[in-house]
Design an enzyme around this catalytic site. Structure first.
Site, PDB file in Angstrom:
ATOM      1  N   TYR A 168       0.821  -1.219   0.000  1.00  0.00           N
ATOM      2  CA  TYR A 168       0.000   0.000   0.000  1.00  0.00           C
ATOM      3  C   TYR A 168       0.852   1.266   0.000  1.00  0.00           C
ATOM      4  CZ  TYR A 168      -4.219  -2.714   0.286  1.00  0.00           C
ATOM      5  OH  TYR A 168      -5.236  -3.592  -0.032  1.00  0.00           O
ATOM      6  N   HIS A 206     -14.396   1.198  -0.590  1.00  0.00           N
ATOM      7  CA  HIS A 206     -13.268   0.334  -0.217  1.00  0.00           C
ATOM      8  C   HIS A 206     -12.164   1.079   0.518  1.00  0.00           C
ATOM      9  CE1 HIS A 206     -14.491  -2.617  -3.677  1.00  0.00           C
ATOM     10  NE2 HIS A 206     -15.331  -2.624  -2.665  1.00  0.00           N
ATOM     11  N   GLY A 242     -15.577   1.842 -15.791  1.00  0.00           N
ATOM     12  CA  GLY A 242     -14.263   1.272 -15.493  1.00  0.00           C
ATOM     13  C   GLY A 242     -14.235   0.261 -14.372  1.00  0.00           C
ATOM     14  N   SER A 252     -14.997  -4.087 -13.557  1.00  0.00           N
ATOM     15  CA  SER A 252     -15.339  -5.419 -14.102  1.00  0.00           C
ATOM     16  C   SER A 252     -16.575  -5.983 -13.410  1.00  0.00           C
ATOM     17  CB  SER A 252     -14.151  -6.368 -13.889  1.00  0.00           C
ATOM     18  OG  SER A 252     -13.876  -6.473 -12.478  1.00  0.00           O
TER      19      SER A 252
HETATM   20  N1  APR Z   1     -11.429   3.293 -19.467  1.00  0.00           N
HETATM   21  C1  APR Z   1     -12.538   2.592 -19.102  1.00  0.00           C
HETATM   22  N2  APR Z   1     -12.505   1.337 -18.592  1.00  0.00           N
HETATM   23  C2  APR Z   1     -11.285   0.776 -18.444  1.00  0.00           C
HETATM   24  C3  APR Z   1     -10.084   1.432 -18.791  1.00  0.00           C
HETATM   25  C4  APR Z   1     -10.200   2.740 -19.324  1.00  0.00           C
HETATM   26  N3  APR Z   1      -9.113   3.450 -19.689  1.00  0.00           N
HETATM   27  N4  APR Z   1      -9.034   0.590 -18.525  1.00  0.00           N
HETATM   28  C5  APR Z   1      -9.577  -0.537 -18.020  1.00  0.00           C
HETATM   29  N5  APR Z   1     -10.916  -0.440 -17.985  1.00  0.00           N
HETATM   30  C6  APR Z   1     -11.904  -1.406 -17.501  1.00  0.00           C
HETATM   31  C7  APR Z   1     -11.532  -2.851 -17.745  1.00  0.00           C
HETATM   32  O1  APR Z   1     -12.063  -3.271 -19.003  1.00  0.00           O
HETATM   33  C8  APR Z   1     -12.242  -3.553 -16.569  1.00  0.00           C
HETATM   34  O2  APR Z   1     -13.584  -3.846 -16.922  1.00  0.00           O
HETATM   35  O3  APR Z   1     -11.946  -1.242 -16.092  1.00  0.00           O
HETATM   36  C9  APR Z   1     -12.255  -2.490 -15.480  1.00  0.00           C
HETATM   37  C10 APR Z   1     -11.244  -2.757 -14.369  1.00  0.00           C
HETATM   38  O4  APR Z   1     -11.677  -3.904 -13.687  1.00  0.00           O
HETATM   39  P1  APR Z   1     -10.857  -4.375 -12.394  1.00  0.00           P
HETATM   40  O5  APR Z   1      -9.406  -4.343 -12.713  1.00  0.00           O
HETATM   41  O6  APR Z   1     -11.479  -5.649 -11.915  1.00  0.00           O
HETATM   42  O7  APR Z   1     -11.089  -3.223 -11.316  1.00  0.00           O
HETATM   43  P2  APR Z   1     -12.372  -2.994 -10.407  1.00  0.00           P
HETATM   44  O8  APR Z   1     -13.621  -3.427 -11.107  1.00  0.00           O
HETATM   45  O9  APR Z   1     -12.322  -1.592  -9.936  1.00  0.00           O
HETATM   46  O10 APR Z   1     -12.100  -3.972  -9.157  1.00  0.00           O
HETATM   47  C11 APR Z   1     -13.023  -3.918  -8.099  1.00  0.00           C
HETATM   48  O11 APR Z   1     -11.624  -5.395  -6.794  1.00  0.00           O
HETATM   49  O12 APR Z   1      -9.592  -6.047  -6.019  1.00  0.00           O
HETATM   50  C12 APR Z   1     -10.718  -5.344  -5.704  1.00  0.00           C
HETATM   51  O13 APR Z   1     -10.815  -3.640  -4.116  1.00  0.00           O
HETATM   52  C13 APR Z   1     -10.410  -3.910  -5.420  1.00  0.00           C
HETATM   53  O14 APR Z   1     -11.842  -2.016  -5.802  1.00  0.00           O
HETATM   54  C14 APR Z   1     -11.266  -3.158  -6.426  1.00  0.00           C
HETATM   55  C15 APR Z   1     -12.323  -4.170  -6.791  1.00  0.00           C
END
Ligand code: APR
Length: 240
Positions: free
Chosen positions: A59, A110, A176, A178
């Protein structure tokens, strides 16, 4: 009982993808954090119990990067909507880029990198900006300081409040994420049937029912979307 839809309210749910173009890593993309680190070791209570120094180091590096990062056009587009709408940003992100872009109402489900807290139930928190937390650095109640982050298996913050904001919004914008981590991902099911629902991402595994999918980068798609919503609102008011 779902609250009435407020015509002027926009609920925005963001994930790591909205900060990607500010240089902050996502989690599950090809170069995501969970491809280089094991979340069990660096983002869970068990990881903290076994190797707290490794958790602090993980972190500290993310906090340093986040502190040096700047908001991108996606964050700024979301903030620009406040000129005509009541906007609540519900973010899974632990950076402060929404606030730095000018968003006034940001809910961090979070936690936040810029804060440390004690490890007792009191959860007294301290703002530390981009500074590291080291082993032996104690909270005033004598417990080891830890990141003020919600780890896997810990309770998400402000979730009920977030549900209410999404349920009462005339527009729900998801950017942004998943949608793979719960309960944050379940917020999309709180959106009203009559609300306008838009998801902006590079790809989507399962588009939530009723959502329009806008494929693209947040910094590229959001400025045009925000400008359209602001123009639509200007015309609506002019015709009212
Ligand atoms: N613009 C828009 N979307 C984007 C971009 C971009 N430039 N780059 C990546 N993405 C999308 C990807 O296609 C994906 O769907 O953002 C998403 C990122 O997904 P994750 O990496 O799973 O991140 P997130 O959904 O925020 O994860 C949720 O998981 O590990 C935990 O606490 C952590 O808050 C996090 C949570």
């Amino acid at each position: 009982m779902k609250p009435d839809i407020q015509p002027n309210k926009i609920a925005v749910l963001t994930g790591a993808g909205v900060s990607a173009e500010s240089g902050l890593p996502t989690f599950r993309d090809s170069h995501g954090l969970w491809n280089s680190y094991s979340w069990e070791q660096v983002a869970s209570p068990e990881g903290w119990r076994v190797r707290p120094a490794a958790v602090l180091e993980f972190y500290n590096e993310r906090r340093r990067q986040a502190w040096l990062a700047s908001p991108n056009a996606g964050h700024e587009a979301i903030a620009s909507l406040e000129a005509a709408f009541e906007v609540v940003v519900i973010t899974q992100n632990v950076d402060e880029l929404h606030e730095r872009a000018g968003s006034k109402h940001v809910i961090h489900l979070h936690g936040e990198l810029a804060y440390a807290r004690g490890t007792s139930e009191a959860r007294k928190r301290y703002r530390i900006d981009g500074e590291p937390i080291t082993m032996g650095q104690l909270c005033e109640d004598g417990t080891q300081l830890r990141p003020d982050i919600v780890w896997f298996g810990e309770e998400v913050q402000f979730f009920e409040e977030a549900c209410s904001h999404v349920a009462g919004a005339a527009r729900v914008l998801v950017v942004g994420t998943s949608l793979s981590v719960f309960p944050a991902a379940s917020l999309v099911t709180m959106a009203g049937a009559r609300a306008q629902k838009v998801l902006v991402s590079l790809e989507v595994e399962r588009l939530p029912p009723g959502f329009e999918f806008l494929r693209g980068r947040a910094a590229e798609v959001l400025p045009a979307l925000a400008a359209k919503w602001l123009e639509d609102e200007r015309v609506r008011i002019a015709q009212a």
